[in-house]
Design a protein around this motif. Structure first.
Motif, PDB file in Angstrom:
ATOM      1  N   ASP A  55       0.926  -1.150  -0.085  1.00 27.83           N
ATOM      2  CA  ASP A  55      -0.090  -0.097   0.012  1.00 27.83           C
ATOM      3  C   ASP A  55       0.935   1.413  -0.017  1.00 27.83           C
ATOM      4  OD1 ASP A  55      -2.300  -1.449   0.151  1.00 27.83           O
ATOM      5  OD2 ASP A  55      -1.973  -1.920   2.426  1.00 27.83           O
ATOM      6  N   VAL A  56       2.096   1.039   0.509  1.00 30.67           N
ATOM      7  CA  VAL A  56       2.882   2.135   0.803  1.00 30.67           C
ATOM      8  C   VAL A  56       4.526   1.946   0.304  1.00 30.67           C
ATOM      9  CG1 VAL A  56       4.067   3.852   2.415  1.00 30.67           C
ATOM     10  CG2 VAL A  56       1.778   2.999   2.708  1.00 30.67           C
ATOM     11  N   LEU A  57       4.751   2.672  -0.602  1.00 27.82           N
ATOM     12  CA  LEU A  57       6.210   2.493  -1.227  1.00 27.82           C
ATOM     13  C   LEU A  57       7.099   3.712  -0.571  1.00 27.82           C
ATOM     14  CD1 LEU A  57       6.289   1.693  -4.967  1.00 27.82           C
ATOM     15  CD2 LEU A  57       7.433   0.396  -3.410  1.00 27.82           C
ATOM     16  N   VAL A  58       8.216   3.105   0.209  1.00 27.75           N
ATOM     17  CA  VAL A  58       8.910   3.985   0.790  1.00 27.75           C
ATOM     18  C   VAL A  58      10.428   3.934   0.123  1.00 27.75           C
ATOM     19  CG1 VAL A  58      10.147   4.552   3.149  1.00 27.75           C
ATOM     20  CG2 VAL A  58       7.944   3.576   3.123  1.00 27.75           C
ATOM     21  N   LEU A  59      10.645   5.268  -0.450  1.00 18.96           N
ATOM     22  CA  LEU A  59      11.926   5.247  -1.482  1.00 18.96           C
ATOM     23  C   LEU A  59      12.941   6.274  -0.697  1.00 18.96           C
ATOM     24  CD1 LEU A  59       9.594   5.693  -4.662  1.00 18.96           C
ATOM     25  CD2 LEU A  59      10.383   3.597  -3.702  1.00 18.96           C
ATOM     26  N   ASP A  60      14.112   5.581  -0.629  1.00 19.41           N
ATOM     27  CA  ASP A  60      15.168   6.441  -0.215  1.00 19.41           C
ATOM     28  C   ASP A  60      16.016   6.963  -1.326  1.00 19.41           C
ATOM     29  OD1 ASP A  60      16.744   7.654   1.486  1.00 19.41           O
ATOM     30  OD2 ASP A  60      18.067   5.837   2.368  1.00 19.41           O
ATOM     31  N   GLU A  61      15.915   8.315  -1.666  1.00 14.25           N
ATOM     32  CA  GLU A  61      16.685   9.009  -2.594  1.00 14.25           C
ATOM     33  C   GLU A  61      16.304   8.394  -3.927  1.00 14.25           C
ATOM     34  OE1 GLU A  61      18.537  11.704  -2.160  1.00 14.25           O
ATOM     35  OE2 GLU A  61      18.917  11.892   0.052  1.00 14.25           O
ATOM     36  N   PRO A  62      15.184   8.167  -4.418  1.00 14.38           N
ATOM     37  CA  PRO A  62      14.968   7.457  -5.647  1.00 14.38           C
ATOM     38  C   PRO A  62      15.673   8.021  -6.847  1.00 14.38           C
ATOM     39  CG  PRO A  62      13.013   8.690  -5.067  1.00 14.38           C
ATOM     40  CD  PRO A  62      13.966   8.855  -3.829  1.00 14.38           C
ATOM     41  N   THR A  63      15.789   9.428  -6.951  1.00 12.02           N
ATOM     42  CA  THR A  63      16.330   9.916  -8.141  1.00 12.02           C
ATOM     43  C   THR A  63      17.884  10.054  -8.177  1.00 12.02           C
ATOM     44  OG1 THR A  63      15.940  12.039  -7.319  1.00 12.02           O
ATOM     45  CG2 THR A  63      14.359  11.026  -8.433  1.00 12.02           C
TER      46      THR A  63
END
Lengths: 248, 287, 213, 287
Positions: free
Chosen positions: B173-181
């Motif tokens: 339900d939740v995507l947690v992205l560390d510095e995706p870019t």
């Protein structure tokens, strides 16, 4: 990253010459092993703990956490000495004098463990590696060991992150998943270790690497006074243990 | 100085929250990362977490995703506190998927399909459903063509997408992205953003840490400034338009709002027009 | 299963050190020669040593609910051959003693003998033997059996030697060394036999994956 | 479309150049990275290399620093072609130091001082001079306080500085930096830039690859756009102010020149004033 290593690097005794710390804790360790367990080992343990938690300011919580696993081994091993097997009367019986023997072995090992841990908590392994060369080991070997030390932190970090990622995708929920995940992790770390070696060679070549990894090693002289001071606690323990008359 | 968002939380329910979180890496550092951080993640939003290195962004993200256990405080999922049991943590991880900054930390299998199927297989799904999930996740990330490729021959941007597909295959339900870019070139950033925007419109909630104030300003619904404590949380367009707040979080101001104000002051932008989001917007104004 | 610092009487500690020394010296010599022949081998060997350390720091589930660590002796022997493993294993054990308090300095010789000498040699022997016996089976199956046998036997032999070392140091009051060996063996087998099986399975997964790369 | 800089090269001599360089990673990819790339690095300048991922930035940097040998073409150092012998390469590497993006590729020693001392010792300097070099390099990077620290307990930004110190201790004429600001937070970027600016004013030539068009625009003297071929090379303020060129290199336009033009058009910036370099400059205009 590794608690003992991190504590050793920030120890107030970091600057003390390894030979001095070796004399102090090695001497106490020898006392714990060789002297009569009572009061020899007890005094050694007390001295190591007093010096370690005192002036060397070893963090007690980290110490307790590190001591836990080997203590468990010591206790398990000692438990077996309580019983005797295959005797004439019963297959399994209380060993005569078992309590005394188990306590003696456990006490000795626990005391020795304190000495070893206090040394490890105040002396970074990195400071010991250059001494290996002075022991007469070939440079090629010493450099390999030093590289192992450097790379193990990089790889340990990699392994932890992969493990965390696997756990996040439920890789350690069941025993079967655990085995599979560990296998995947082991293979990945092996591949990474080769990749690391390749990349480091590439990186070092740019710094002029052509086979030798010579670095500047600071060699502070050992002060005889410090060595003497370090020898005092073990000598006092030995004297006190060998001359029970000193004890009321 | 702090911006609060008491009204925003009434609009959408909080799908995930941390309350009074404390955490420290005690083995190597006696000082805790933070001692009392609370955060709400609202359903369907993009929440950006910004702050300096060492400010605790990654730690907070890992706590929210169940990859670290807080020293104090708790994680609340759909209004119920997550239990600190194996089952509780597993439940949290199933619903909240964390994607790290470095794809190499998460790509541990030899081929793309193998890697993406790792999570679904661990969920005990039937092989057929695992295949469907993998195909769907690869399609969502626009990398169906990479399915059979060995992971070590992929480019950085491709690896980032495979890792995202692996997380998505868990249907979180939740995507947690560390510095995706981080590490992506501008074209890669734009294309990843488009993909993430697609996921968001399909209902996935996104929590994203970033250094890029402009990116957060133009994309996130809300922003949280973190430097060992929550410095501010609120609508991204407000929080990230405040140079004083950003400077307190050791960040530089965003271009967008600064340029917007300057152009409005000069009469080159109508008072009601939004701030330019990219340099292209500024160029278009002139053209 | 590392013998903790101070657990062995000094005479035993010295004796095991002497027993392990020729193997370690031989291993150190092969490493030194390899590095002299090709300086870049230094980086590979350093990385391999680091790999051995990391491998032995992985947590594997144990029946008692607690966690234990693989010995890595079997995998190391298959990947690097036993002589090199004697050297890498010694480095790993030294690092474990000082960085993790797993095992001690005075008991280093005894631990090296069980984990870096006997374990790798038995594991390697088992691996080669099963490889030969299963030569007719399909390659993947044969490799799987051989690797499992190698890793599990390495783990089992390591713990057997440890039990023997303890039995020699602390013979049973009634039945002597043999009784003590039974006692130590019985206690450790509760944890070590399942661990050997798990380590065998994990090693099979590792080698399978590596052989596909 | 290409911008040339025939006049700039007359002002300063080229300390380093690549002529007609071709290179491919034949083991993993049959297609060459590029087949004919020429570049001049002028003494004392900051040359920024920009382009999309996979466009060959790192490859070009490695060729210039002697970390790769070109399939065709040659490297020219101070006007003389570098020989493809061991001595030739060693000479090039001594004068041109490459710093990789990942500091763990180049940090091999347990302590900072030991690591930085490696290069000078390798050059055969006396211990006394090595000590001076190490102390000087650490001071130049502002990390004298880390001298006795173990490398594995340093933060990413600190490790980057240690590697830079290690390169600097070789006293190279040219420092080649692959994405030096990647992974740093805005404060870390600013402080590293200040340090690099110090090195440049002390006479070191810098070649820097980056994704950050704004950073290159405000800092570099010249910029080279690379996407498997040189798309443009010339003064950074010109090349990076041209949206068409940037778009051809799959880069986004820079904020600075776009905002500068818009503000000038609106009369908020004098025609002769430079473009704003940072959002702070824009804010200051209004204040």
């Amino acid at each position: 990253m590794l608690a003992i290593d991190a504590a050793a690097h920030s120890s107030p005794w970091r600057r003390v010459h390894p030979a001095v710390k070796g004399t102090l804790f090695g001497g106490l360790l020898a006392c714990a092993l060789v002297l009569p367990v009572w009061p020899g080992a007890a005094l050694s343990a007390l001295a190591a703990l007093a010096v370690g938690f005192g002036p060397a300011r070893v963090p007690p919580r980290a110490f307790a956490r590190a001591a836990w696993v080997p203590l468990l081994f010591v206790l398990t091993g000692a438990v077996t000495m309580l019983v005797s097997v295959g005797g004439p009367d019963a297959v399994l019986a209380w060993a005569p004098d078992g309590w005394r023997r188990a306590a003696e072995v456990a006490g000795r090992a626990a005391a020795a463990l304190c000495c070893q841990l206090m040394f490890a908590f105040s002396t970074p392994l990195a400071d010991l590696l250059p001494r290996l060369a002075r022991l007469g080991l070939p440079t090629a070997l010493v450099e390999t060991v030093a590289l192992t030390y450097r790379m193990l932190f990089v790889l340990l970090d990699t392994a932890r992150r992969i493990r965390t990622a696997q756990a996040g995708r439920l890789g350690y929920q069941t025993r079967a998943a655990w085995v599979r995940s560990l296998g995947v992790l082991g293979a990945a770390v092996f591949v990474r270790s080769f990749e690391r070696a390749r990349r480091m060679r590439r990186g070092l070549e740019c710094r002029g690497y052509e086979g030798e990894l010579t670095v500047l090693v600071d060699t502070p002289p050992v002060r005889p006074a410090a060595l003497l001071a370090a020898a005092l606690p073990p000598l006092s323990v030995a004297a006190a243990a060998l001359h029970p008359g000193m004890w009321p | 100085m702090a911006v609060t968002d008491s009204d925003a939380s009434t609009a959408r329910p909080a799908v995930l929250a941390g309350r009074g979180l404390a955490f420290g890496y005690h083995a190597t550092d006696p000082a805790p990362v933070f001692t009392d951080v609370s955060v709400e993640v609202l359903s369907g939003e993009v929440l950006a977490v910004l702050g300096p290195n060492g400010g605790g962004k990654t730690t907070l993200l890992r706590l929210l995703a169940g990859s670290l256990t807080p020293d104090a405080g708790r994680i609340v999922l759909d209004g119920a506190a997550v239990r600190r049991t194996r089952r509780g943590t597993a439940g949290l991880r199933r619903r909240v998927q964390l994607v790290f900054q470095d794809p190499d930390d998460q790509l541990f299998s030899a081929s793309v399909t193998q890697d993406v199927s790792f999570g679904p297989l661990n969920q005990g799904l039937a092989e057929r459903e695992v295949r469907d999930r993998v195909a769907w996740a690869l399609a969502a990330l626009d990398i169906t063509g990479l399915a059979e490729r060995p992971t070590h021959l992929l480019s950085f941007g491709q690896r980032k997408r495979v890792v995202l597909a692996g997380a998505l295959a868990m249907r979180p339900d939740v995507l947690v992205l560390d510095e995706p870019t981080a590490g992506l070139d501008p074209a890669g950033v734009e294309s990843l953003l488009a993909t993430l925007e697609g996921l968001r419109s399909a209902g996935t909630t996104l929590v994203v840490s970033t250094h890029d104030v402009d990116l957060a300003h133009r994309w996130a619904d809300r922003a949280l400034l973190l430097d060992r404590a929550v410095l501010a949380v609120g609508p991204a367009r407000e929080v990230l338009a405040d140079p004083a707040l950003l400077s307190a979080a050791r960040l530089r101001p965003a271009w967008g709002p600064a340029v917007g104000s300057a152009l409005r002051a000069a009469g080159a932008l109508p008072a009601a027009a939004p701030d330019p989001a990219t340099p292209d917007d500024v160029i278009r104004l002139g053209g | 299963m590392h013998i903790a610092e101070g657990f062995l009487p000094p005479v035993h500690a010295v004796a095991w050190t002497v027993a392990a020394a020729p193997f370690v010296l031989h291993g150190a010599r092969s490493v030194t020669l390899a590095v002299r022949a090709d300086p870049d081998a230094k980086l590979l060997l350093g990385a391999s040593g680091a790999f051995c350390f990391v491998l032995s720091a992985l947590k594997i589930p144990s029946v008692t609910g607690s966690c234990s660590h693989p010995t890595g002796a079997g995998l190391g022997a298959i990947l690097f051959r036993p002589p090199v493993m004697a050297a890498l294993g010694t480095v790993t054990l030294l690092f474990q003693a000082l960085l993790l308090a797993h095992g001690g300095l005075t008991t280093l010789g005894a631990n090296v003998f069980s984990m870096a000498v006997v374990g790798p040699w038995v594991g390697y022997g088992g691996y080669r033997l099963v490889r030969r016996l299963t030569a007719r089976l399909p390659e993947t199956t044969a490799l799987g059996f051989a690797v499992f046998a190698g890793a599990a036997l390495a783990s089992l032999s390591t713990y057997s030697v440890t039990s023997l070392q303890l039995a020699l140091a602390f013979p049973d009051a009634g039945s002597g060394v043999l009784g003590a060996f039974a006692k130590f063996g019985a206690i450790f087998s509760i944890t070590q036999i399942p661990l050997a099986v798990i380590e065998g399975l994990v090693t099979v997964v590792i080698v399978r994956l590596l052989s596909t790369v």
